[in-house]
Design a protein around this motif. Structure first.
Motif, PDB file in Angstrom:
ATOM      1  N   CYS A 142       0.133   6.170   4.911  1.00 29.72           N
ATOM      2  CA  CYS A 142       0.953   5.453   5.896  1.00 29.72           C
ATOM      3  C   CYS A 142       2.158   4.779   5.230  1.00 29.72           C
ATOM      4  CB  CYS A 142       0.081   4.426   6.619  1.00 29.72           C
ATOM      5  SG  CYS A 142       1.017   3.359   7.714  1.00 29.72           S
ATOM      6  N   GLY A 166      -9.303  16.483   0.912  1.00 36.85           N
ATOM      7  CA  GLY A 166      -9.568  17.914   1.115  1.00 36.85           C
ATOM      8  C   GLY A 166      -9.916  18.618  -0.185  1.00 36.85           C
ATOM      9  N   LYS A 200      -5.418   8.448  -2.625  1.00 38.78           N
ATOM     10  CA  LYS A 200      -6.381   9.101  -1.714  1.00 38.78           C
ATOM     11  C   LYS A 200      -5.873  10.445  -1.228  1.00 38.78           C
ATOM     12  CE  LYS A 200      -9.557   5.799  -0.022  1.00 38.78           C
ATOM     13  NZ  LYS A 200      -9.793   4.765   0.973  1.00 38.78           N
ATOM     14  N   ILE A 260     -14.281   4.011  -0.919  1.00 40.53           N
ATOM     15  CA  ILE A 260     -13.998   4.273  -2.330  1.00 40.53           C
ATOM     16  C   ILE A 260     -13.361   3.050  -3.009  1.00 40.53           C
ATOM     17  CG2 ILE A 260     -13.302   6.059  -3.964  1.00 40.53           C
ATOM     18  CD1 ILE A 260     -14.491   7.575  -1.746  1.00 40.53           C
ATOM     19  N   THR A 298      -2.716  -1.082   3.785  1.00 41.91           N
ATOM     20  CA  THR A 298      -3.629  -1.094   2.628  1.00 41.91           C
ATOM     21  C   THR A 298      -4.908  -0.286   2.870  1.00 41.91           C
ATOM     22  OG1 THR A 298      -4.389  -3.247   3.388  1.00 41.91           O
ATOM     23  CG2 THR A 298      -2.788  -3.242   1.607  1.00 41.91           C
ATOM     24  N   GLY A 330       0.829  -1.209   0.000  1.00 44.16           N
ATOM     25  CA  GLY A 330       0.000   0.000   0.000  1.00 44.16           C
ATOM     26  C   GLY A 330       0.859   1.252   0.000  1.00 44.16           C
TER      27      GLY A 330
HETATM   28  C1  LIG Z   1     -12.598  11.765  -0.457  1.00 45.24           C
HETATM   29  C2  LIG Z   1     -11.684  11.646   0.732  1.00 45.24           C
HETATM   30  C3  LIG Z   1     -11.110  12.811   1.262  1.00 45.24           C
HETATM   31  C4  LIG Z   1     -10.296  12.711   2.396  1.00 45.24           C
HETATM   32  N1  LIG Z   1      -9.737  13.864   2.889  1.00 45.24           N
HETATM   33  C5  LIG Z   1      -8.961  13.801   3.996  1.00 45.24           C
HETATM   34  C6  LIG Z   1      -8.316  14.964   4.497  1.00 45.24           C
HETATM   35  O1  LIG Z   1      -8.376  16.058   3.893  1.00 45.24           O
HETATM   36  N2  LIG Z   1      -7.597  14.844   5.658  1.00 45.24           N
HETATM   37  C7  LIG Z   1      -7.457  13.643   6.316  1.00 45.24           C
HETATM   38  O2  LIG Z   1      -6.804  13.587   7.363  1.00 45.24           O
HETATM   39  N3  LIG Z   1      -8.001  12.511   5.808  1.00 45.24           N
HETATM   40  C8  LIG Z   1      -8.727  12.564   4.683  1.00 45.24           C
HETATM   41  N4  LIG Z   1      -9.268  11.407   4.160  1.00 45.24           N
HETATM   42  C9  LIG Z   1      -8.945  10.125   4.819  1.00 45.24           C
HETATM   43  C10 LIG Z   1      -7.522   9.701   4.414  1.00 45.24           C
HETATM   44  O3  LIG Z   1      -7.403   9.751   3.000  1.00 45.24           O
HETATM   45  C11 LIG Z   1      -7.230   8.259   4.880  1.00 45.24           C
HETATM   46  O4  LIG Z   1      -7.560   8.131   6.243  1.00 45.24           O
HETATM   47  C12 LIG Z   1      -5.753   7.945   4.681  1.00 45.24           C
HETATM   48  O5  LIG Z   1      -5.436   8.018   3.293  1.00 45.24           O
HETATM   49  C13 LIG Z   1      -5.426   6.545   5.197  1.00 45.24           C
HETATM   50  O6  LIG Z   1      -4.086   6.261   4.893  1.00 45.24           O
HETATM   51  P1  LIG Z   1      -3.648   4.750   4.635  1.00 45.24           P
HETATM   52  O7  LIG Z   1      -2.245   4.811   4.190  1.00 45.24           O
HETATM   53  O8  LIG Z   1      -4.011   3.913   5.786  1.00 45.24           O
HETATM   54  O9  LIG Z   1      -4.584   4.262   3.434  1.00 45.24           O
HETATM   55  P2  LIG Z   1      -4.634   4.800   1.912  1.00 45.24           P
HETATM   56  O10 LIG Z   1      -4.109   6.181   1.823  1.00 45.24           O
HETATM   57  O11 LIG Z   1      -6.019   4.524   1.470  1.00 45.24           O
HETATM   58  O12 LIG Z   1      -3.605   3.852   1.162  1.00 45.24           O
HETATM   59  C14 LIG Z   1      -3.802   2.475   1.069  1.00 45.24           C
HETATM   60  C15 LIG Z   1      -3.254   2.039  -0.264  1.00 45.24           C
HETATM   61  O13 LIG Z   1      -3.220   0.612  -0.315  1.00 45.24           O
HETATM   62  C16 LIG Z   1      -3.558   0.202  -1.622  1.00 45.24           C
HETATM   63  N5  LIG Z   1      -4.022  -1.184  -1.557  1.00 45.24           N
HETATM   64  C17 LIG Z   1      -5.177  -1.676  -1.058  1.00 45.24           C
HETATM   65  N6  LIG Z   1      -5.216  -3.019  -1.163  1.00 45.24           N
HETATM   66  C18 LIG Z   1      -4.062  -3.385  -1.768  1.00 45.24           C
HETATM   67  C19 LIG Z   1      -3.530  -4.642  -2.163  1.00 45.24           C
HETATM   68  N7  LIG Z   1      -4.176  -5.789  -1.937  1.00 45.24           N
HETATM   69  N8  LIG Z   1      -2.312  -4.663  -2.769  1.00 45.24           N
HETATM   70  C20 LIG Z   1      -1.623  -3.504  -3.002  1.00 45.24           C
HETATM   71  N9  LIG Z   1      -2.080  -2.295  -2.637  1.00 45.24           N
HETATM   72  C21 LIG Z   1      -3.294  -2.227  -2.018  1.00 45.24           C
HETATM   73  C22 LIG Z   1      -4.638   1.184  -2.042  1.00 45.24           C
HETATM   74  O14 LIG Z   1      -4.754   1.268  -3.453  1.00 45.24           O
HETATM   75  C23 LIG Z   1      -4.120   2.492  -1.424  1.00 45.24           C
HETATM   76  O15 LIG Z   1      -3.350   3.253  -2.318  1.00 45.24           O
HETATM   77  C24 LIG Z   1     -10.056  11.461   3.013  1.00 45.24           C
HETATM   78  C25 LIG Z   1     -10.608  10.304   2.454  1.00 45.24           C
HETATM   79  C26 LIG Z   1     -11.405  10.392   1.322  1.00 45.24           C
HETATM   80  C27 LIG Z   1     -11.981   9.123   0.747  1.00 45.24           C
END
Ligand SMILES: Cc1cc2nc3c(=O)[nH]c(=O)nc-3n(C[C@H](O)[C@H](O)[C@H](O)COP(=O)(O)OP(=O)(O)OC[C@H]3O[C@@H](n4cnc5c(N)ncnc54)[C@H](O)[C@@H]3O)c2cc1C
Length: 396
Positions: free
Chosen positions: A13, A45, A40, A168, A163, A9
């Motif tokens: 993070c 924002g 994402k 979405i 991940t 992912g």
């Molecule tokens: C429309 C929208 C607006 C947002 N705006 C804000 C904001 O302004 N401020 C804020 O604090 N939060 C915001 N958020 C929330 C924030 O985006 C998430 O909480 C944050 O991105 C989580 O980080 P993460 O790294 O855990 O997951 P993500 O950023 O979602 O990253 C996970 C990644 O893992 C990948 N992945 C999934 N499954 C697999 C797999 N099996 N193999 C390989 N890759 C995989 C996905 O494609 C993705 O790129 C928003 C969310 C949305 C949907």
């Protein structure tokens, strides 16, 4: 071994984890299902990325264990986020309520900070690589993924599952973290869409629909929490920051309560007018606080065309009831297609709060949204994603 660690992912993070591992001289490979990293972040924002919140603390998070994130937030603070981005030319501008956005820059610039650093460190980001399974052997973790039509694998002593959550799905969200956690015997706290618009159906639907596009500053509450921000009427129900916030605390079948004039008493305002301006129509008074369309729509419940001097005791009681104790029973929510985050996730009891390493599987780490740590709207979720990425990187 193909790398010191494989990060699954390349979201908020995973990217922060890779960069922090790079500072420590480690080499990692990121596997990303989408065709680009940080998808994402790019839409966050409204494309401007609310990347942290000046007031972030455990208070603004939902988790079965409220204390869990404290260690990560001590190791990586809001100030750390601010100075990290400043180092790479992104300074923060507070919009409202401590919400920090890049000043004069946008979400693309935020992602570029990470992709440029990954390039500098020689980290490989493999996109369109969907991880199917992780097989644990004596010599480390074999990460099996599909790239194009081919199945490939990589081997590393440590693996980071970042991940994300279920929101979405069309952007690449998967349940991989939850599925793999269960496969490893780890408990998953029930998940649900959060920071999500709420729907109204049935006889009330038309009343809300006529107000579509109008917003009103309110206090929205239930037994668990209350938020003072705008609500936005839509043709299918309610959205806007106050509604998104309360949605994280709402359960199907429950009412939410809306004070349409927080911090003021409508009867006092009417009283003040009655003494020197008794001919004022209730609708004219309401137009001072609300969009005209909203005042008009309140005519369904309240005597809007009466002069304030002529309002009866029963009228006043009704006005007080509707303005300060407006009750709504949402039919449901708009689901993961429209949710900003997922509530629930991997039980924090299965992870070390200091390192985010799985207690029963050394070398396996979970970070970001897949863990049962869900923030309010306003930059909190990114602060958790950055902090958890940093903490894990210290162990790679
Ligand atoms: C429309 C929208 C607006 C947002 N705006 C804000 C904001 O302004 N401020 C804020 O604090 N939060 C915001 N958020 C929330 C924030 O985006 C998430 O909480 C944050 O991105 C989580 O980080 P993460 O790294 O855990 O997951 P993500 O950023 O979602 O990253 C996970 C990644 O893992 C990948 N992945 C999934 N499954 C697999 C797999 N099996 N193999 C390989 N890759 C995989 C996905 O494609 C993705 O790129 C928003 C969310 C949305 C949907």
């Amino acid at each position: 071994m193909d790398a010191d660690a494989i990060i699954i992912g390349a979201g908020a993070c995973g990217l922060m984890c890779a960069v922090q591992a790079g500072y420590l001289g480690k080499r990692v490979i990121l596997l990303e299902k989408s065709d680009k990293p940080g998808a994402k972040i790019l839409i966050s924002g409204g494309g401007r990325c609310n990347y942290t919140n000046l007031f972030a603390s455990a208070e603004q998070f939902i988790s079965e264990n409220h204390h869990f994130l404290k260690s990560a937030f001590t190791q990586w603070t809001v100030e750390d986020t601010i100075s990290f981005f400043e180092t790479y030319g992104i300074s923060g501008k507070e919009k409202t309520l401590g919400q920090l956005f890049p000043d004069g820059k946008n979400a693309k610039d935020v992602v570029s900070v990470f992709t440029n650093l990954c390039e500098d460190f020689g980290h490989q980001i493999i996109c369109e690589a969907s991880v199917m399974d992780i097989v644990q052997g004596e010599d480390g973790f074999k990460i099996i993924f599909e790239k194009g039509a081919k199945q490939r694998s990589l081997l590393a002593p440590r693996v980071v599952v970042a991940t994300g959550g279920l929101p979405i799905p069309k952007m690449g969200a998967t349940d991989f973290a939850l599925r793999y956690a269960r496969q490893k015997g780890l408990r998953v706290v029930d998940t649900a869409p959060a920071l999500v618009p709420l729907t109204i159906t049935g006889k009330d639907e038309e009343w809300y629909a006529q107000l579509s596009g109008n917003s009103v500053f309110c206090e929205v509450s239930n037994d668990r929490m209350s938020f003072e921000e705008n609500i936005l009427f839509t043709h299918w129900g309610l959205s806007g920051p106050a509604v998104l916030q309360i949605s994280s605390y709402w359960r199907p079948g429950e009412f939410i309560h809306i004070d349409l004039l927080p911090g003021q008493q409508v009867l006092q305002l009417i009283d003040a007018e009655r003494t020197h301006n008794g001919k004022l129509l209730l609708s004219t008074l309401f137009n001072r606080f609300y969009p005209k369309k909203f005042s008009d729509a309140m005519g369904k419940f309240l005597p809007m065309d009466k002069q304030v001097a002529n309002l009866t005791r029963a009228d006043l009681d009704l006005i007080d009831q509707y303005i300060h104790h407006f009750k709504v029973k949402p039919a449901g929510d708009k689901g993961y297609d429209k949710a900003e985050v997922m509530r629930g996730g991997i039980d924090t009891a299965t992870l070390s709060s200091k390192t985010l390493e799985c207690k029963t599987v050394p070398g396996l780490f979970f970070g970001g949204e897949c863990v049962d740590v869900t923030g309010w709207l306003g930059g909190y979720n990114f602060q958790w994603a950055w902090a958890s990425g940093f903490v894990i990187a210290q162990q790679l």
